[in-house]
Scaffold this motif. Sequence first.
Motif, mmCIF file in Angstrom:
data_model
loop_
_atom_site.group_PDB
_atom_site.id
_atom_site.type_symbol
_atom_site.label_atom_id
_atom_site.label_comp_id
_atom_site.label_asym_id
_atom_site.label_seq_id
_atom_site.Cartn_x
_atom_site.Cartn_y
_atom_site.Cartn_z
ATOM 1 N N MET A 84 0.994 -1.052 -0.145
ATOM 2 C CA MET A 84 -0.085 0.146 -0.073
ATOM 3 C C MET A 84 0.774 1.224 -0.139
ATOM 4 O O MET A 84 2.003 1.002 0.091
ATOM 5 C CB MET A 84 -0.850 0.021 1.360
ATOM 6 N N SER A 85 0.298 2.386 -0.109
ATOM 7 C CA SER A 85 1.060 3.616 -0.002
ATOM 8 C C SER A 85 1.396 3.727 1.406
ATOM 9 O O SER A 85 0.695 3.281 2.600
ATOM 10 C CB SER A 85 0.229 4.888 -0.228
ATOM 11 N N TYR A 86 2.483 4.079 1.505
ATOM 12 C CA TYR A 86 3.123 4.379 3.041
ATOM 13 C C TYR A 86 2.380 5.175 3.790
ATOM 14 O O TYR A 86 2.272 5.246 5.156
ATOM 15 C CB TYR A 86 4.602 4.749 3.127
ATOM 16 N N LEU A 87 1.402 6.035 3.172
ATOM 17 C CA LEU A 87 0.976 7.317 4.060
ATOM 18 C C LEU A 87 -0.768 6.947 4.145
ATOM 19 O O LEU A 87 -1.059 7.669 5.113
ATOM 20 C CB LEU A 87 1.097 8.544 3.153
ATOM 21 N N GLU A 88 -1.269 5.965 3.407
ATOM 22 C CA GLU A 88 -2.672 5.953 3.505
ATOM 23 C C GLU A 88 -2.979 4.729 3.159
ATOM 24 O O GLU A 88 -2.494 4.060 2.200
ATOM 25 C CB GLU A 88 -3.302 6.943 2.599
ATOM 26 N N GLU A 89 -3.970 3.868 3.853
ATOM 27 C CA GLU A 89 -4.316 2.372 3.670
ATOM 28 C C GLU A 89 -5.286 2.388 2.497
ATOM 29 O O GLU A 89 -6.045 3.155 2.300
ATOM 30 C CB GLU A 89 -4.948 2.155 4.995
ATOM 31 N N SER A 90 -4.901 1.541 1.777
ATOM 32 C CA SER A 90 -5.643 1.032 0.503
ATOM 33 C C SER A 90 -7.132 0.910 0.770
ATOM 34 O O SER A 90 -7.658 0.225 2.127
ATOM 35 C CB SER A 90 -5.205 0.044 -0.343
ATOM 36 N N LEU A 91 -8.046 1.637 0.345
ATOM 37 C CA LEU A 91 -9.619 1.659 0.541
ATOM 38 C C LEU A 91 -10.117 0.346 0.647
ATOM 39 O O LEU A 91 -10.894 0.144 1.798
ATOM 40 C CB LEU A 91 -10.244 2.406 -0.208
ATOM 41 N N ARG A 92 -9.920 -0.521 -0.035
ATOM 42 C CA ARG A 92 -10.566 -1.784 -0.036
ATOM 43 C C ARG A 92 -9.543 -3.013 0.178
ATOM 44 O O ARG A 92 -9.789 -4.202 -0.337
ATOM 45 C CB ARG A 92 -11.370 -2.058 -1.285
ATOM 46 N N GLU A 113 5.649 -2.714 8.476
ATOM 47 C CA GLU A 113 6.528 -1.871 9.589
ATOM 48 C C GLU A 113 6.588 -0.346 9.000
ATOM 49 O O GLU A 113 6.993 0.560 9.928
ATOM 50 C CB GLU A 113 7.794 -2.431 10.177
ATOM 51 N N ARG A 114 6.642 -0.142 7.875
ATOM 52 C CA ARG A 114 6.853 1.160 7.222
ATOM 53 C C ARG A 114 5.425 1.946 7.147
ATOM 54 O O ARG A 114 5.405 3.321 6.643
ATOM 55 C CB ARG A 114 7.481 0.873 5.748
ATOM 56 N N TYR A 115 4.404 1.220 7.081
ATOM 57 C CA TYR A 115 3.157 2.266 6.918
ATOM 58 C C TYR A 115 2.844 3.282 8.101
ATOM 59 O O TYR A 115 2.688 2.438 9.170
ATOM 60 C CB TYR A 115 1.827 1.073 6.591
ATOM 61 N N VAL A 116 2.841 4.359 7.765
ATOM 62 C CA VAL A 116 3.064 5.379 8.905
ATOM 63 C C VAL A 116 1.573 5.256 9.847
ATOM 64 O O VAL A 116 1.597 5.523 11.013
ATOM 65 C CB VAL A 116 3.166 6.813 8.571
ATOM 66 N N PHE A 117 0.670 4.808 9.164
ATOM 67 C CA PHE A 117 -0.918 4.664 9.864
ATOM 68 C C PHE A 117 -1.074 3.431 10.613
ATOM 69 O O PHE A 117 -1.758 3.270 11.404
ATOM 70 C CB PHE A 117 -1.889 4.735 8.846
ATOM 71 N N TYR A 118 0.035 2.659 10.817
ATOM 72 C CA TYR A 118 -0.084 1.719 11.867
ATOM 73 C C TYR A 118 0.879 1.892 12.824
ATOM 74 O O TYR A 118 1.116 1.061 13.968
ATOM 75 C CB TYR A 118 0.444 0.131 11.148
ATOM 76 N N GLN A 119 1.763 2.681 12.662
ATOM 77 C CA GLN A 119 3.077 2.684 13.520
ATOM 78 C C GLN A 119 2.719 3.147 15.215
ATOM 79 O O GLN A 119 3.463 2.724 15.935
ATOM 80 C CB GLN A 119 4.065 3.743 12.953
ATOM 81 N N GLN A 120 1.670 3.889 15.361
ATOM 82 C CA GLN A 120 1.226 4.247 16.522
ATOM 83 C C GLN A 120 0.345 2.948 17.438
ATOM 84 O O GLN A 120 0.335 2.920 18.320
ATOM 85 C CB GLN A 120 0.190 5.487 16.657
#
Length: 206
Positions: A84-92, A113-120
């Motif tokens: 996916m994009s590192y910055l935004e989860e794929s919609l579907r 580990e690189r998807y920023v939307f999961y890092q927190q």
Amino acid sequence: MMDALLRLGIDQFYATPHVFKRLYPNDQASIAQAFQELQPSLQGHGVRLACAAEYMVDADFEALLVSAGNPLICLPGSHVLIEMSYLEESLRIEQNIHRLHELGYTPILAHPERYVFYQQSPERIKRFKDLGCLLQLNILSLYGYYGQREQKVAEYLLNKGMIDLVGTDVRQQRHVSALAHYVKKEDVSGYFKHSPLQNEALFSIA
């Protein structure tokens, strides 16, 4: 790059070019052509090379999954590398993973580990395991190459036994140079005691 990796003891490679229409409009034909063009330079190097692809999960990817008559470029055993994009989860993302399973594929999610939307909240990544995905770690993440957040999430996933595969994700010489530097500096094998790797079992090249 392969010569440098060979000196590090890596003699089997799966090249997985991106398939992302807006930036990397690759397909079966373009990847096969590039793979064939590379072959003569590998003669006598002791390198075993195969290829697949890394698919961006977006609307174009979803269109490929409409019918089973449009086969994806796979790793052995019908394993498909997705991202996916590192910055935004794929919609579907979940629907596409379900569709991959329906078509007989096993998805591998690259570099979770690189998807920023999961890092927190890295515990959210477990849902991909529950959906039947394998998880592939970028080895440079474990050395902190991409940053401390990526390193912490990598360690978390390994300690939870969630990582199945490891990749280099090298795209240019500076990545190989960084890997050579870190390999000499630090032994990270102990991190994998809870996450036995399946690279050799699933993808050894004859």
